[in-house]
Design an enzyme around this catalytic site. Structure first.
Site, PDB file in Angstrom:
ATOM      1  N   SER A 141       6.148 -10.269   5.557  1.00 45.68           N
ATOM      2  CA  SER A 141       7.242  -9.501   4.969  1.00 45.68           C
ATOM      3  C   SER A 141       8.531 -10.245   5.287  1.00 45.68           C
ATOM      4  O   SER A 141       8.571 -11.028   6.251  1.00 45.68           O
ATOM      5  CB  SER A 141       7.282  -8.106   5.615  1.00 45.68           C
ATOM      6  OG  SER A 141       8.491  -7.452   5.308  1.00 45.68           O
ATOM      7  N   TYR A 154       7.039  -2.480  12.935  1.00 41.68           N
ATOM      8  CA  TYR A 154       6.798  -3.237  11.703  1.00 41.68           C
ATOM      9  C   TYR A 154       7.427  -4.633  11.820  1.00 41.68           C
ATOM     10  O   TYR A 154       6.762  -5.643  11.579  1.00 41.68           O
ATOM     11  CB  TYR A 154       7.380  -2.480  10.504  1.00 41.68           C
ATOM     12  CG  TYR A 154       6.983  -3.051   9.166  1.00 41.68           C
ATOM     13  CD1 TYR A 154       5.687  -2.904   8.682  1.00 41.68           C
ATOM     14  CD2 TYR A 154       7.900  -3.743   8.377  1.00 41.68           C
ATOM     15  CE1 TYR A 154       5.311  -3.429   7.455  1.00 41.68           C
ATOM     16  CE2 TYR A 154       7.540  -4.268   7.142  1.00 41.68           C
ATOM     17  CZ  TYR A 154       6.246  -4.106   6.681  1.00 41.68           C
ATOM     18  OH  TYR A 154       5.878  -4.630   5.458  1.00 41.68           O
ATOM     19  N   LYS A 158       5.197  -8.081  12.091  1.00 41.78           N
ATOM     20  CA  LYS A 158       5.301  -8.995  10.950  1.00 41.78           C
ATOM     21  C   LYS A 158       5.822 -10.361  11.399  1.00 41.78           C
ATOM     22  O   LYS A 158       5.446 -11.388  10.841  1.00 41.78           O
ATOM     23  CB  LYS A 158       6.172  -8.389   9.848  1.00 41.78           C
ATOM     24  CG  LYS A 158       5.519  -7.198   9.147  1.00 41.78           C
ATOM     25  CD  LYS A 158       4.259  -7.611   8.373  1.00 41.78           C
ATOM     26  CE  LYS A 158       3.701  -6.489   7.519  1.00 41.78           C
ATOM     27  NZ  LYS A 158       2.495  -6.897   6.771  1.00 41.78           N
TER      28      LYS A 158
HETATM   29  N1  LIG Z   1       5.890  -2.695  -0.454  1.00 48.02           N
HETATM   30  C1  LIG Z   1       6.802  -3.430   0.148  1.00 48.02           C
HETATM   31  O1  LIG Z   1       8.009  -3.221  -0.036  1.00 48.02           O
HETATM   32  C2  LIG Z   1       6.379  -4.558   1.045  1.00 48.02           C
HETATM   33  C3  LIG Z   1       7.360  -5.491   1.447  1.00 48.02           C
HETATM   34  C4  LIG Z   1       6.989  -6.523   2.278  1.00 48.02           C
HETATM   35  C5  LIG Z   1       5.687  -6.650   2.700  1.00 48.02           C
HETATM   36  N2  LIG Z   1       4.763  -5.724   2.312  1.00 48.02           N
HETATM   37  C6  LIG Z   1       3.396  -5.906   2.806  1.00 48.02           C
HETATM   38  O2  LIG Z   1       2.510  -6.017   1.717  1.00 48.02           O
HETATM   39  C7  LIG Z   1       1.208  -5.624   2.104  1.00 48.02           C
HETATM   40  C8  LIG Z   1       0.633  -4.674   1.088  1.00 48.02           C
HETATM   41  O3  LIG Z   1       1.429  -3.509   1.094  1.00 48.02           O
HETATM   42  P1  LIG Z   1       1.694  -2.606  -0.205  1.00 48.02           P
HETATM   43  O4  LIG Z   1       3.163  -2.409  -0.299  1.00 48.02           O
HETATM   44  O5  LIG Z   1       0.947  -3.128  -1.365  1.00 48.02           O
HETATM   45  O6  LIG Z   1       1.103  -1.233   0.339  1.00 48.02           O
HETATM   46  P2  LIG Z   1       0.043  -0.185  -0.250  1.00 48.02           P
HETATM   47  O7  LIG Z   1       0.136   0.974   0.655  1.00 48.02           O
HETATM   48  O8  LIG Z   1       0.255  -0.002  -1.715  1.00 48.02           O
HETATM   49  O9  LIG Z   1      -1.347  -0.936  -0.055  1.00 48.02           O
HETATM   50  C9  LIG Z   1      -1.853  -1.206   1.207  1.00 48.02           C
HETATM   51  C10 LIG Z   1      -3.368  -1.149   1.111  1.00 48.02           C
HETATM   52  O10 LIG Z   1      -3.875  -1.568   2.385  1.00 48.02           O
HETATM   53  C11 LIG Z   1      -4.937  -0.702   2.729  1.00 48.02           C
HETATM   54  N3  LIG Z   1      -5.085  -0.675   4.181  1.00 48.02           N
HETATM   55  C12 LIG Z   1      -4.260  -0.125   5.108  1.00 48.02           C
HETATM   56  N4  LIG Z   1      -4.781  -0.273   6.338  1.00 48.02           N
HETATM   57  C13 LIG Z   1      -5.950  -0.935   6.190  1.00 48.02           C
HETATM   58  C14 LIG Z   1      -6.953  -1.364   7.088  1.00 48.02           C
HETATM   59  N5  LIG Z   1      -6.843  -1.111   8.394  1.00 48.02           N
HETATM   60  N6  LIG Z   1      -8.026  -2.032   6.595  1.00 48.02           N
HETATM   61  C15 LIG Z   1      -8.143  -2.265   5.272  1.00 48.02           C
HETATM   62  N7  LIG Z   1      -7.228  -1.869   4.361  1.00 48.02           N
HETATM   63  C16 LIG Z   1      -6.149  -1.198   4.817  1.00 48.02           C
HETATM   64  C17 LIG Z   1      -4.543   0.654   2.184  1.00 48.02           C
HETATM   65  O11 LIG Z   1      -5.685   1.502   2.028  1.00 48.02           O
HETATM   66  C18 LIG Z   1      -3.898   0.263   0.857  1.00 48.02           C
HETATM   67  O12 LIG Z   1      -4.851   0.234  -0.193  1.00 48.02           O
HETATM   68  C19 LIG Z   1       1.352  -5.033   3.515  1.00 48.02           C
HETATM   69  O13 LIG Z   1       0.970  -5.987   4.475  1.00 48.02           O
HETATM   70  C20 LIG Z   1       2.844  -4.751   3.611  1.00 48.02           C
HETATM   71  O14 LIG Z   1       3.302  -4.747   4.939  1.00 48.02           O
HETATM   72  C21 LIG Z   1       5.071  -4.687   1.497  1.00 48.02           C
END
Ligand SMILES: NC(=O)c1ccc[n+]([C@@H]2O[C@H](COP(=O)([O-])OP(=O)(O)OC[C@H]3O[C@@H](n4cnc5c(N)ncnc54)[C@H](O)[C@@H]3O)[C@@H](O)[C@H]2O)c1
Length: 272
Positions: A141, A154, A158
């Protein structure tokens, strides 16, 4: 790396960025996409979307916080498709709060946002090193390069994910292992829209453009093609990182100002 003909595994593939990556890899002609998620229904749904579009996919239920699950995922994917060319450690959890946050929550952030990446590398590197070829993509992130106001677990975990990705790139790069680290700011996903409290929502609102998961997938495909370490769907993150590296004190002061603006926006208009 071009995705055509490649076998990819995506954790957290049931939702948001992981689903967009899975679908996009298949659309790019991947030989197979293994969609791993804690949640069976959403993983199956992503795989079904890929299959109905003519691709090959397998849904696997996996809790990436448990090493045995990650080992089983690697074994199952390798058995089904012969090898893993690209492993995307994408699952993550948004855990906010400061140092007062309980140890259980700190541990969960640590296990999912960092140790899962260790488990994945440990399980998949042997086959990649034996072939002298393989690609690891870590979804960290912008919070792992800069910080995340109001969310110490977080931001800290990260940072760990970015540090591990750097270490893997340096240590195994000459043995044919490529590593990219995906560091977006806000992306319109259930994590962002549903999982964050009001403070974190205001932080995100102050943090620039909200991208769609498909736009992140575009950036990832381009970043993988260029074999670029840092994949920054929000390019301004590179400028912020430069500011942080050049003058950390000024950067910290700027972040405190941003925090004050966020707090003021949360408390609303003040009575005169
Ligand atoms: N959305 C944002 O703004 C953003 C920004 C920067 C980074 N991220 C990162 O992107 C990645 C994906 O996030 P997203 O925004 O698509 O979120 P999301 O909640 O849409 O998807 C996350 C998925 O991960 C799965 N998950 C959670 N814990 C798990 C585990 N222990 N084992 C297996 N699966 C698991 C959940 O069931 C879900 O389907 C994450 O690492 C998040 O930190 C997101």
């Amino acid at each position: 790396m071009q995705l055509a003909g490649k076998v990819a595994v995506v954790t957290g593939g049931g939702s948001g960025i992981g689903r967009a990556l899975s679908r996009r890899f298949a659309a790019e002609g991947a030989a197979a996409v293994v969609v791993a998620d804690l949640a069976a229904g959403p993983a199956t749904e992503t795989a079904a979307q890929i299959i109905s579009a003519g691709g090959t996919a397998l849904a696997v239920v996996c809790d990436v916080a448990h090493e045995a699950d990650v080992v089983a995922l690697v074994d199952q994917a390798t058995e089904a498709f012969g090898r893993i060319d690209l492993f995307c450690s994408n699952a993550g959890v948004a855990i906010g709060g400061g140092v007062e946050t309980g140890n259980d929550d700190w541990q969960r952030a640590w296990d999912v946002n960092l140790m899962a990446h260790v488990y994945a590398a440990r399980a998949v590197l042997p086959q990649m090193l034996a072939r002298g070829d393989g690609y690891l993509l870590a979804t960290a992130s912008a919070a792992g390069l800069l910080t995340n106001l109001g969310a110490a677990p977080y931001a800290v975990t990260k940072h760990g994910a970015v540090a591990l990705a750097e270490w893997l790139a340096i240590t195994h790069g000459d043995a044919g292992i490529k590593v990219s680290c995906l560091c977006p700011q806000g992306v319109r996903t259930p994590m962002l829209l549903g999982g964050l409290d009001q403070t974190a929502g205001a932080v995100v609102a102050a943090g620039g453009e909200l991208l769609e998961p498909a736009q992140v997938a575009d950036a990832v495909v381009a970043g993988l093609a260029a074999e670029r370490f840092l994949i920054l769907p929000h390019p301004e993150v590179a400028t912020y990182l430069e500011h942080k590296a050049t003058d950390p004190d000024r950067w910290l002061k700027g972040m405190r100002k941003l925090q004050a603006r966020v707090i003021a926006s949360l408390s609303g208009p003040q009575p005169h």
